[in-house]
Design an enzyme around this catalytic site. Structure first.
Site, PDB file in Angstrom:
ATOM      1  N   TYR A 109       0.835  -1.206   0.000  1.00 19.49           N
ATOM      2  CA  TYR A 109       0.000   0.000   0.000  1.00 19.49           C
ATOM      3  C   TYR A 109       0.870   1.257   0.000  1.00 19.49           C
ATOM      4  CZ  TYR A 109      -3.074   3.681   1.822  1.00 19.49           C
ATOM      5  OH  TYR A 109      -3.747   4.871   2.006  1.00 19.49           O
ATOM      6  N   VAL A 139      -7.072   9.342   9.411  1.00 20.50           N
ATOM      7  CA  VAL A 139      -8.283  10.173   9.423  1.00 20.50           C
ATOM      8  C   VAL A 139      -9.428   9.409  10.087  1.00 20.50           C
ATOM      9  CG1 VAL A 139      -9.817  11.575   7.996  1.00 20.50           C
ATOM     10  CG2 VAL A 139      -7.482  11.101   7.207  1.00 20.50           C
ATOM     11  N   ARG A 144       1.218  -5.686  14.555  1.00 19.87           N
ATOM     12  CA  ARG A 144       0.828  -6.012  13.181  1.00 19.87           C
ATOM     13  C   ARG A 144       1.993  -5.760  12.229  1.00 19.87           C
ATOM     14  NH1 ARG A 144      -4.482  -2.987  11.060  1.00 19.87           N
ATOM     15  NH2 ARG A 144      -2.886  -1.416  10.714  1.00 19.87           N
TER      16      ARG A 144
HETATM   17  P1  NAD Z   1     -12.882   4.468   1.639  1.00 19.91           P
HETATM   18  O1  NAD Z   1     -12.580   3.030   1.374  1.00 19.91           O
HETATM   19  O2  NAD Z   1     -14.001   4.784   2.535  1.00 19.91           O
HETATM   20  O3  NAD Z   1     -13.055   5.253   0.280  1.00 19.91           O
HETATM   21  C1  NAD Z   1     -12.452   4.884  -0.926  1.00 19.91           C
HETATM   22  C2  NAD Z   1     -13.503   4.979  -2.012  1.00 19.91           C
HETATM   23  O4  NAD Z   1     -12.901   4.643  -3.281  1.00 19.91           O
HETATM   24  C3  NAD Z   1     -14.662   3.999  -1.820  1.00 19.91           C
HETATM   25  O5  NAD Z   1     -15.891   4.655  -1.979  1.00 19.91           O
HETATM   26  C4  NAD Z   1     -14.452   2.946  -2.896  1.00 19.91           C
HETATM   27  O6  NAD Z   1     -15.639   2.332  -3.321  1.00 19.91           O
HETATM   28  C5  NAD Z   1     -13.795   3.785  -3.989  1.00 19.91           C
HETATM   29  N1  NAD Z   1     -13.032   2.954  -4.919  1.00 19.91           N
HETATM   30  C6  NAD Z   1     -12.173   1.956  -4.624  1.00 19.91           C
HETATM   31  N2  NAD Z   1     -11.716   1.403  -5.754  1.00 19.91           N
HETATM   32  C7  NAD Z   1     -12.270   2.069  -6.789  1.00 19.91           C
HETATM   33  C8  NAD Z   1     -12.191   1.946  -8.193  1.00 19.91           C
HETATM   34  N3  NAD Z   1     -11.427   0.999  -8.764  1.00 19.91           N
HETATM   35  N4  NAD Z   1     -12.907   2.797  -8.956  1.00 19.91           N
HETATM   36  C9  NAD Z   1     -13.697   3.759  -8.381  1.00 19.91           C
HETATM   37  N5  NAD Z   1     -13.824   3.898  -7.058  1.00 19.91           N
HETATM   38  C10 NAD Z   1     -13.123   3.071  -6.273  1.00 19.91           C
HETATM   39  O7  NAD Z   1     -11.508   5.068   2.204  1.00 19.91           O
HETATM   40  P2  NAD Z   1     -11.182   6.513   2.788  1.00 19.91           P
HETATM   41  O8  NAD Z   1     -10.692   6.312   4.170  1.00 19.91           O
HETATM   42  O9  NAD Z   1     -12.293   7.449   2.529  1.00 19.91           O
HETATM   43  O10 NAD Z   1      -9.906   6.906   1.918  1.00 19.91           O
HETATM   44  C11 NAD Z   1      -9.956   7.831   0.859  1.00 19.91           C
HETATM   45  C12 NAD Z   1      -8.546   8.038   0.332  1.00 19.91           C
HETATM   46  O11 NAD Z   1      -7.701   8.510   1.358  1.00 19.91           O
HETATM   47  C13 NAD Z   1      -7.871   6.790  -0.204  1.00 19.91           C
HETATM   48  O12 NAD Z   1      -7.094   7.146  -1.323  1.00 19.91           O
HETATM   49  C14 NAD Z   1      -6.966   6.360   0.914  1.00 19.91           C
HETATM   50  O13 NAD Z   1      -5.852   5.600   0.458  1.00 19.91           O
HETATM   51  C15 NAD Z   1      -6.542   7.707   1.455  1.00 19.91           C
HETATM   52  N6  NAD Z   1      -6.087   7.693   2.845  1.00 19.91           N
HETATM   53  C16 NAD Z   1      -6.983   7.492   3.847  1.00 19.91           C
HETATM   54  C17 NAD Z   1      -6.541   7.525   5.168  1.00 19.91           C
HETATM   55  C18 NAD Z   1      -7.501   7.317   6.316  1.00 19.91           C
HETATM   56  O14 NAD Z   1      -7.053   7.384   7.448  1.00 19.91           O
HETATM   57  N7  NAD Z   1      -8.788   7.084   6.086  1.00 19.91           N
HETATM   58  C19 NAD Z   1      -5.186   7.724   5.449  1.00 19.91           C
HETATM   59  C20 NAD Z   1      -4.298   7.911   4.403  1.00 19.91           C
HETATM   60  C21 NAD Z   1      -4.776   7.940   3.102  1.00 19.91           C
END
Ligand code: NAD
Length: 321
Positions: free
Chosen positions: A144, A174, A279
């Protein structure tokens, strides 16, 4: 002004959709519902400024269709979770790297004003220095983390080669309303909230002294807005830590969760916490320097971990109990 929010049915994406719809923007959400949920965006279906394109970022035609007429892109779509990428590195790479590249190409070809994307604190990898400063990174610790670092490399090349304006936001753990508590790859806060609400013992990986810069969703929304709209040309084509700038141990996080949840159900105060093994791919401590975002974007996070956690707990209690 029209914004394309990829991954708009997910946790962060659906919060961004809501915020920018409330501000009067037109919003297109591109999502394949891999980990996102229709219920996250259902309230927007009646808003004439909202459009859902059900599609996959691995398919360039879906990207081109969704980006039509967009001024800005807030790219959130990806497969999150370190363990998921360890179990299935190929799919994580296809979505997070090939899908990202598709979106960059679509953004370049559509001539959008700016491409703001979700980067990650996992890019700091094995670097032990604290606080994390943007230009000092270590070696990635998971598939990742590699995908998220490759995003930054591609964004930089697209800025230099094609003149596409990009900004990467390295999100740090987040949390907040609408974050999914279910599934094998659920994030720690919503998962523990659900377990406490069911009077089940949450399992902390390790002794609980690992610490994280837990960042409330509203701070992340603020960073997206600032990155999207900044007119400071010195502030673009780079990456920013997106965090509160403080760290909390897992033990303290759980203690706070118990206190806030016990206000709704006093029995939660008696739920025992269990400790398991550490982990794979987890770093001991994470803490962001937010100086660059403060200086270049005038970032001013409003929610400390505790203030955010209180709001998140209230939301989960009202919506999931
Ligand atoms: P989430 O899984 O809730 O949201 C990701 C969204 O992307 C989902 O709605 C999913 O259906 C969509 N998705 C996945 N694959 C797809 C594809 N092939 N085509 C179209 N849509 C697709 O996760 P999140 O926590 O909201 O994360 C959002 C972004 O932030 C991501 O890029 C994640 O890597 C990044 N991020 C999140 C955190 C965190 O703490 N939540 C930390 C670092 C980075």
């Amino acid at each position: 002004m029209k914004i394309l929010i990829t991954g708009g049915a997910g946790f962060i994406g659906s919060n961004l959709c809501e915020y920018f719809l409330n501000k009067g923007y037109k919003v297109t959400c591109l999502d394949n519902f891999a980990t996102g949920h229709r219920h996250n965006i259902e309230p927007f279906f009646s808003n004439k400024n909202f459009e859902l394109i059900e599609g996959d970022i691995r398919n360039i035609e879906d990207c081109n269709k969704a980006i039509l007429g967009a001024d800005y892109v807030l790219h959130q779509a990806a497969l999150g979770s370190v363990p998921r990428s360890i179990n299935d590195p190929i799919t994580s790479n296809e979505v997070n790297v090939s899908g990202f590249l598709n979106m960059l190409v679509a953004a370049r070809d559509a001539g959008v004003k700016r491409f703001v994307y979700a980067a990650s604190s996992s890019t700091y990898g094995d670097s032990e220095s604290l606080p994390k400063v943007e230009d000092r990174i270590g070696k990635p610790l998971s598939p990742y983390a590699i995908t998220k670092y490759v995003n930054e490399l591609y964004a930089e090349i697209f800025s230099k080669t094609y003149g596409l304006e990009t900004i990467g936001l390295r999100y740090f753990n987040v949390f907040g309303r609408k974050q999914d508590p279910n599934g094998a790859y659920a994030a720690v806060i919503p998962k523990f909230v659900m377990q406490f609400m069911k009077h089940e013992s949450p399992v902390i990986n390790g002794d609980g002294n690992y610490s994280r810069d837990f960042t409330y969703i509203d701070n992340v929304i603020q960073m997206n807005e600032l990155a999207m709209l900044t007119e400071n040309k010195e502030a673009v084509n780079t990456v920013y830590n997106t965090a509160f700038g403080d760290r909390t141990t897992l033990n303290d996080l759980v203690a706070n969760l118990k206190t806030y949840l016990a206000e709704f159900d006093s029995k939660i105060a008696d739920v025992k916490v269990v400790h398991g093994p550490n982990r794979v791919g987890d770093i001991p401590h994470s803490l962001a320097s937010i100086d660059k975002a403060k200086t270049m974007l005038n970032y001013n996070p409003k929610y400390s971990m505790k203030a955010g956690l209180k709001e998140a707990v209230e939301w989960y209690w009202k919506n999931l109990k």
